[in-house]
Design a protein around this motif. Sequence first.
Motif, mmCIF file in Angstrom:
data_model
loop_
_atom_site.group_PDB
_atom_site.id
_atom_site.type_symbol
_atom_site.label_atom_id
_atom_site.label_comp_id
_atom_site.label_asym_id
_atom_site.label_seq_id
_atom_site.Cartn_x
_atom_site.Cartn_y
_atom_site.Cartn_z
ATOM 1 N N VAL A 1 0.858 -1.178 0.000
ATOM 2 C CA VAL A 1 0.000 0.000 0.000
ATOM 3 C C VAL A 1 0.896 1.230 0.000
ATOM 4 N N LEU A 2 0.792 2.027 -1.049
ATOM 5 C CA LEU A 2 1.455 3.333 -1.071
ATOM 6 C C LEU A 2 0.397 4.356 -0.674
ATOM 7 N N HIS A 3 0.458 4.774 0.576
ATOM 8 C CA HIS A 3 -0.571 5.655 1.128
ATOM 9 C C HIS A 3 -0.550 7.030 0.460
ATOM 10 N N ARG A 4 -1.541 7.822 0.792
ATOM 11 C CA ARG A 4 -1.753 9.133 0.175
ATOM 12 C C ARG A 4 -0.470 9.969 0.150
ATOM 13 N N LEU A 5 -0.180 10.525 -1.046
ATOM 14 C CA LEU A 5 0.982 11.397 -1.241
ATOM 15 C C LEU A 5 0.591 12.524 -2.193
ATOM 16 N N PRO A 6 1.228 13.683 -2.090
ATOM 17 C CA PRO A 6 1.096 14.660 -3.173
ATOM 18 C C PRO A 6 1.653 14.074 -4.465
ATOM 19 N N VAL A 7 1.067 14.441 -5.586
ATOM 20 C CA VAL A 7 1.488 13.869 -6.866
ATOM 21 C C VAL A 7 2.982 14.082 -7.136
ATOM 22 N N PRO A 8 3.566 15.262 -6.855
ATOM 23 C CA PRO A 8 5.020 15.403 -7.081
ATOM 24 C C PRO A 8 5.846 14.405 -6.272
ATOM 25 N N GLU A 9 5.436 14.134 -5.030
ATOM 26 C CA GLU A 9 6.156 13.158 -4.212
ATOM 27 C C GLU A 9 5.949 11.739 -4.752
ATOM 28 N N PHE A 10 4.751 11.470 -5.231
ATOM 29 C CA PHE A 10 4.461 10.174 -5.858
ATOM 30 C C PHE A 10 5.382 9.963 -7.059
ATOM 31 N N LEU A 11 5.572 11.002 -7.858
ATOM 32 C CA LEU A 11 6.448 10.897 -9.024
ATOM 33 C C LEU A 11 7.901 10.676 -8.614
ATOM 34 N N ARG A 12 8.273 11.169 -7.443
ATOM 35 C CA ARG A 12 9.639 10.962 -6.963
ATOM 36 C C ARG A 12 9.840 9.542 -6.451
ATOM 37 N N VAL A 13 8.794 8.967 -5.820
ATOM 38 C CA VAL A 13 8.894 7.637 -5.225
ATOM 39 C C VAL A 13 8.750 6.536 -6.261
ATOM 40 N N PHE A 14 7.822 6.717 -7.210
ATOM 41 C CA PHE A 14 7.434 5.616 -8.097
ATOM 42 C C PHE A 14 8.601 5.026 -8.888
ATOM 43 N N PRO A 15 9.531 5.837 -9.456
ATOM 44 C CA PRO A 15 10.632 5.218 -10.225
ATOM 45 C C PRO A 15 11.502 4.279 -9.410
ATOM 46 N N LYS A 16 11.505 4.421 -8.098
ATOM 47 C CA LYS A 16 12.331 3.545 -7.266
ATOM 48 C C LYS A 16 11.819 2.108 -7.248
ATOM 49 N N VAL A 17 10.634 1.898 -7.824
ATOM 50 C CA VAL A 17 10.062 0.555 -7.841
ATOM 51 C C VAL A 17 10.912 -0.398 -8.689
ATOM 52 N N PHE A 18 11.700 0.137 -9.616
ATOM 53 C CA PHE A 18 12.533 -0.728 -10.460
ATOM 54 C C PHE A 18 13.663 -1.379 -9.667
ATOM 55 N N SER A 19 14.064 -0.759 -8.589
ATOM 56 C CA SER A 19 15.116 -1.344 -7.751
ATOM 57 C C SER A 19 14.575 -1.940 -6.461
ATOM 58 N N GLY A 20 13.298 -1.704 -6.184
ATOM 59 C CA GLY A 20 12.743 -2.104 -4.899
ATOM 60 C C GLY A 20 13.021 -1.096 -3.800
ATOM 61 N N GLY A 21 13.658 0.049 -4.160
ATOM 62 C CA GLY A 21 14.004 1.037 -3.159
ATOM 63 C C GLY A 21 12.832 1.819 -2.609
ATOM 64 N N HIS A 22 11.665 1.701 -3.231
ATOM 65 C CA HIS A 22 10.474 2.425 -2.765
ATOM 66 C C HIS A 22 10.011 1.950 -1.396
ATOM 67 N N THR A 23 10.395 0.741 -1.003
ATOM 68 C CA THR A 23 9.855 0.172 0.238
ATOM 69 C C THR A 23 10.354 0.896 1.483
ATOM 70 N N SER A 24 11.417 1.705 1.352
ATOM 71 C CA SER A 24 11.929 2.431 2.514
ATOM 72 C C SER A 24 11.189 3.741 2.755
ATOM 73 N N HIS A 25 10.317 4.127 1.838
ATOM 74 C CA HIS A 25 9.588 5.386 2.005
ATOM 75 C C HIS A 25 8.541 5.229 3.106
ATOM 76 N N PRO A 26 8.373 6.235 3.969
ATOM 77 C CA PRO A 26 7.423 6.100 5.087
ATOM 78 C C PRO A 26 5.967 5.929 4.670
ATOM 79 N N ALA A 27 5.634 6.293 3.424
ATOM 80 C CA ALA A 27 4.249 6.117 2.966
ATOM 81 C C ALA A 27 3.972 4.713 2.449
ATOM 82 N N VAL A 28 5.007 3.888 2.345
ATOM 83 C CA VAL A 28 4.851 2.525 1.826
ATOM 84 C C VAL A 28 4.680 1.546 2.981
#
Length: 294
Positions: free
Chosen positions: A225-252
């Motif tokens: 679950v990627l909880h509510r984020l402003p769209v600019p922050e979402f755009l910053r987090v989403f590309p990290k999904v290719f490495s799995g690095g998105h899981t360290s974000h506090p909204a994940v």
Amino acid sequence: MRLGLVVNPTSGKNTGRRIGLEALTLLRAAGVDVVDLSAADAAGALARGRAAVADRAVDAVVVAGGDGMVHLGTNLCAGTELPLGIIAAGTGNDIARELGLPVRDAAKSVERILEGRTRPVDAARTLSPTGEERWFVGVLAAGFDAVVNERANQWRWPKGPMRYNLAILRELPVFRPIPYVLTLDGERMETEAMLVAVGNGPAYGGGMKVTPDAAFDDGLLDVLVLHRLPVPEFLRVFPKVFSGGHTSHPAVEIVRARTVGLEARGIVSYADGERFAPLPVGLEVVPGALSVLA
């Protein structure tokens, strides 16, 4: 051995046709009796495959194509004793790659199939209101990614990845967090989220490790679950999904469960890249439901 073969000739920018034909030639040269179950579309191939399975006309099913073909093969073989062989010839090939299978290599794929060794893997199942089973083996998308898929599939032009890129550009300015109700092993969660994905396997979309620690044989589904984020922050987090690095974000948040209920208005889920079911949907993992020639 009698194999039922389903080929998607358009997979991987028509690579499926070439690799499928090469695999067919190699199988027949090895003395295998091959029944061609291919059809003009996925629905026709599924119908032909189900008839062959019901009549016990084949000893295994082999699919040649991308993750969508693995999805089709899973829906033919899951919950049965028939093994599934995979000849990966698509664009993404996430399921084959994560299972350690050859990718875009007909000779090595056929070699694996002829060896006859099988690996039991889990599959996720839902039941339709009429009691029909539907399965997936990779990742189910039910957030922004599913919205983009639904938008792109309404367009006839352009073809290929550009259609999805344009759909992303069309959705981003108007996308808002989606209110969800999730029920995980009976525990209810209400949230607004940008993305919800249910992973039986770790990756989708051509290498996006959305649920990077998901395993095909642990009897659990990884719910991201990627909880509510402003769209600019979402755009910053989403590309990290290719490495799995998105899981360290506090909204994940990632929760493991055996049963998963998803509720949201107006969302159609996609599994293994294929249109799966409108929400609400109930899922359960079935350990060892699918036997893969691996």
